[in-house]
Design a protein around this motif. Structure first.
Motif, mmCIF file in Angstrom:
data_model
loop_
_atom_site.group_PDB
_atom_site.id
_atom_site.type_symbol
_atom_site.label_atom_id
_atom_site.label_comp_id
_atom_site.label_asym_id
_atom_site.label_seq_id
_atom_site.Cartn_x
_atom_site.Cartn_y
_atom_site.Cartn_z
ATOM 1 N N TRP A 1 95.083 -42.280 -53.290
ATOM 2 C CA TRP A 1 93.682 -42.025 -53.652
ATOM 3 C C TRP A 1 92.753 -42.214 -52.465
ATOM 4 O O TRP A 1 91.810 -41.444 -52.260
ATOM 5 C CB TRP A 1 93.298 -42.964 -54.794
ATOM 6 N N ILE A 2 93.030 -43.240 -51.648
ATOM 7 C CA ILE A 2 92.139 -43.549 -50.523
ATOM 8 C C ILE A 2 92.202 -42.483 -49.435
ATOM 9 O O ILE A 2 91.302 -42.379 -48.600
ATOM 10 C CB ILE A 2 92.475 -44.947 -49.938
ATOM 11 N N GLN A 3 93.235 -41.648 -49.428
ATOM 12 C CA GLN A 3 93.343 -40.580 -48.432
ATOM 13 C C GLN A 3 92.282 -39.498 -48.652
ATOM 14 O O GLN A 3 91.874 -38.822 -47.698
ATOM 15 C CB GLN A 3 94.737 -39.943 -48.463
ATOM 16 N N LYS A 4 91.826 -39.357 -49.897
ATOM 17 C CA LYS A 4 90.893 -38.274 -50.225
ATOM 18 C C LYS A 4 89.513 -38.768 -50.617
ATOM 19 O O LYS A 4 88.640 -37.956 -50.945
ATOM 20 C CB LYS A 4 91.478 -37.432 -51.367
ATOM 21 N N HIS A 5 89.322 -40.076 -50.630
ATOM 22 C CA HIS A 5 88.035 -40.629 -51.045
ATOM 23 C C HIS A 5 87.520 -41.604 -49.995
ATOM 24 O O HIS A 5 88.303 -42.368 -49.424
ATOM 25 C CB HIS A 5 88.175 -41.355 -52.394
ATOM 26 N N GLU A 6 86.229 -41.573 -49.785
ATOM 27 C CA GLU A 6 85.599 -42.525 -48.891
ATOM 28 C C GLU A 6 85.339 -43.821 -49.652
ATOM 29 O O GLU A 6 84.821 -43.809 -50.776
ATOM 30 C CB GLU A 6 84.285 -41.966 -48.340
ATOM 31 N N ALA B 1 97.350 -44.915 -41.000
ATOM 32 C CA ALA B 1 96.194 -45.560 -40.373
ATOM 33 C C ALA B 1 95.097 -45.846 -41.392
ATOM 34 O O ALA B 1 94.330 -46.803 -41.236
ATOM 35 C CB ALA B 1 95.653 -44.678 -39.245
ATOM 36 N N ARG B 2 95.025 -45.035 -42.458
ATOM 37 C CA ARG B 2 94.021 -45.249 -43.492
ATOM 38 C C ARG B 2 94.303 -46.498 -44.320
ATOM 39 O O ARG B 2 93.390 -47.037 -44.965
ATOM 40 C CB ARG B 2 93.980 -44.028 -44.426
ATOM 41 N N ILE B 3 95.548 -46.935 -44.341
ATOM 42 C CA ILE B 3 95.885 -48.096 -45.174
ATOM 43 C C ILE B 3 96.258 -49.311 -44.325
ATOM 44 O O ILE B 3 96.739 -50.308 -44.860
ATOM 45 C CB ILE B 3 97.026 -47.756 -46.153
ATOM 46 N N GLU C 1 101.878 -36.577 -36.652
ATOM 47 C CA GLU C 1 100.481 -36.980 -36.646
ATOM 48 C C GLU C 1 99.923 -37.108 -38.058
ATOM 49 O O GLU C 1 99.081 -37.972 -38.324
ATOM 50 C CB GLU C 1 99.652 -35.969 -35.838
ATOM 51 N N ASP C 2 100.366 -36.275 -38.989
ATOM 52 C CA ASP C 2 99.854 -36.348 -40.359
ATOM 53 C C ASP C 2 100.229 -37.678 -41.012
ATOM 54 O O ASP C 2 99.403 -38.324 -41.667
ATOM 55 C CB ASP C 2 100.365 -35.170 -41.181
ATOM 56 N N THR C 3 101.471 -38.093 -40.804
ATOM 57 C CA THR C 3 101.917 -39.366 -41.383
ATOM 58 C C THR C 3 101.224 -40.544 -40.721
ATOM 59 O O THR C 3 100.872 -41.533 -41.386
ATOM 60 C CB THR C 3 103.441 -39.513 -41.245
ATOM 61 N N MET C 4 101.018 -40.458 -39.426
ATOM 62 C CA MET C 4 100.337 -41.543 -38.722
ATOM 63 C C MET C 4 98.889 -41.670 -39.185
ATOM 64 O O MET C 4 98.369 -42.785 -39.325
ATOM 65 C CB MET C 4 100.413 -41.318 -37.214
#
Length: 562
Positions: A259-264, A412-414, A405-408
């Motif tokens: 969820w946090i990947q798509k929401h600020e 990085a978001r979490i 890079e996509d996985t990194m």
């Protein structure tokens, strides 16, 4: 000819015995042990309660094997051990072993309850919050299973299990400990079979704590093993309150990370403090966000972001990637050797590197076949101008690697995140975090059990004696915690920042019980004797620092003859 009237000098240690005596008296431990053991047989020259008190002093002051306890006790003033001089000769490992047998047969649960209730009254201990965790006590030896002496009361089973000392080759027991938030003082301890898991012990522990505190609304803090539907429902269903960590295996964890990947997310600062490890580094900051979705059971989930954990996660990931790329980069020069000839062998080696370094999530490697030609002399003999050569095709392999890079970016978001789950509705995120972050004080007690009190090795053969001996360690750890608590509270009340108890009189901000004991251990009592009768008694002089500590602990200096 020896003069029968000659004068002799007797020098015996007092050490920190008077400090221990003060706390043991306030705990009324001698009375509680005497009632629990029911040792009133007139035929017994030295009753088990007093033997065990000597053993508790030994463990708390300077751990010795059972066979060495009599020699250790002979160095001290007998009265400081609760004995008279003639009783020292009665101390031996056989008597200590029989005393442990009697302690095992006693009702230790009731003994523990009476001790903790007395401690709560005597030291005004706050029982509004408890912290629970377990560790392993490891044993060397076979410890083959045998029929218990008493089938109605079988001892704990030494066996293999998940070993927190990183010794899976050795048998173990589970040491289960609960401390109060007020000074991290042990209030409950139990020893379990070596293969039991923590999620099976929480409900029993919580019931004991409810009985001890006389209430159900205390806060119970534990690690992620508490987070099972059965445990949380049991506590909340009985009007209890808990705080624990949400395991990564739960669906709620995966949902929020996606969820946090798509929401600020608007993070709220909960706590800020200077970096204690690196003074010139940025502050340690904790931020929080309450998940918009509750747990499957309906409890709050609080996501915490730690700046220190964020930095550690980022560096740990980069180290794994760097190591994997370095090892993979060294492979091309080895392709074609005996173990790296076929495509299958090369792929297996690449996968092994990614698995061992833990970088498989962020690094991809492609094995690309490439055909090349080699020339070989068509026939035998020495090559000359008319020699014919044959072109032979051969397949070799190149490696192409890159980072994902996509996985990194996803990870990085979490970075720096960990989730807490709680049944408490009336506390803010900052308050829940503050209560959870007291958990390392409990882990410190486990560290003291293994290093300061040196619980291992335990050189006992029977599980019954081992179980009783570990109860002795609970009492010794409890006394250590009370000494620390009272001293630190007195320092805070009198605004004393440090006490110079380290070598070279270096200051100590948060003195521990073992440092206090070490500071007093050299103090002795001296007597001039004539025909065994004392002529004069004098003591080693107390320093100003000794007197200051005694005053803070509310112990008269007269206990040291001054």
């Amino acid at each position: 000819m020896v003069d029968p009237d000659r004068i002799e000098l007797e020098s015996l240690y007092m050490g920190a015995q008077p400090l221990l005596d003060s706390f043991l008296e306030r705990l009324r431990l001698a009375e509680i042990l005497d009632q629990a053991l029911d040792s009133h047989d007139r035929r017994i020259k030295l009753d088990s309660a007093r033997v065990l008190l000597v053993l508790i002093r030994n463990v708390a002051l300077s751990r010795r094997p059972l066979y060495a306890v009599p020699q250790w006790a002979g160095r001290f003033v007998p009265e400081s051990l609760g004995l008279v001089a003639r009783e020292l000769a009665l101390l031996n490992d056989d008597r200590i072993g029989r005393s442990l047998d009697q302690l095992y047969r006693a009702d230790r649960a009731t003994l523990q309850t009476r001790l903790v209730v007395q401690m709560t009254r005597a030291f005004q201990l706050d029982l509004a919050q408890f912290h629970h965790d377990s560790t392993t006590v490891t044993f060397s030896g076979e410890y083959a299973e045998r029929p218990p002496r008493n089938r109605n009361k079988p001892p704990v089973r030494l066996t293999f299990g998940y070993n927190k000392d990183h010794r899976p080759d050795l048998k173990q027991l589970i040491w289960d400990l609960t401390v109060s938030e007020d000074g991290a003082v042990p209030v409950h301890c139990r020893v379990y079979d070596g293969n039991i898991t923590d999620d099976q012990t929480h409900r029993e522990t919580w019931d004991v704590l409810r009985a001890l505190s006389g209430r159900a609304d205390f806060i119970y803090v534990a690690d992620s093993k508490l987070c099972t539907k059965e445990n949380m429902t049991y506590i909340a269903g009985n009007h209890g309150r808990f705080i624990t960590v949400l395991p990564q295996t739960r669906a709620e964890d995966a949902w929020f990370k996606a969820w946090i990947q798509k929401h600020e997310v608007t993070w709220t600062e909960l706590q800020r403090r200077p970096n204690r490890r690196r003074r010139n580094s940025p502050d340690e900051v904790y931020e929080g966000y309450e998940s918009p979705r509750r747990s499957a059971e309906g409890y709050r989930i609080l996501w915490i972001r730690s700046s220190q954990k964020w930095d550690l996660d980022r560096k740990k990931r980069q180290r794994k990637i760097d190591r994997a790329l370095w090892e993979i980069g060294a492979l091309p020069g080895r392709i074609g050797s005996r173990s790296l000839k076929t495509q299958m062998q090369i792929r297996a080696k690449v996968e092994a590197i990614l698995t061992q370094t833990g970088a498989a999530r962020w690094v991809t490697v492609e094995v690309i076949p490439r055909e090349e030609h080699v020339y070989k002399q068509a026939g035998p003999g020495r090559p000359g101008k008319n020699t014919v050569y044959v072109r032979i095709p051969r397949t070799t392999y190149d490696l192409k690697w890159q980072t994902r890079e996509d996985t990194m970016r996803w990870d990085a978001r979490i970075d720096g995140l960990f989730p807490l789950i709680t049944s408490i509705e009336d506390l803010s995120m900052a308050e829940v975090l503050a209560k959870y972050k007291y958990q390392p004080h409990l882990e410190k007690r486990h560290e003291q059990l293994k290093t300061v009190l040196e619980v291992a090795p335990i050189n006992l053969k029977t599980p019954e004696r081992i179980e009783a001996f570990l109860f002795i360690y609970f009492i010794a750890l409890l006394v250590h915690a009370l000494v620390e608590r009272q001293l630190r509270q007195a320092m805070k009340k009198q605004d004393i920042k440090t006490i110079p108890i380290y070598p070279e009189q270096r200051p100590c901000r948060r003195p521990t019980a073992d440092k206090i004991i070490e500071f007093f251990e050299s103090l002795r009592r001296h007597r001039l004797l004539q025909k065994g009768a004392p002529l004069n008694t004098f003591w080693d002089r107390l320093t100003n620092e000794h007197r200051q500590i005694l005053k803070l602990l509310e112990i008269p200096s007269s206990h040291f003859g001054q």
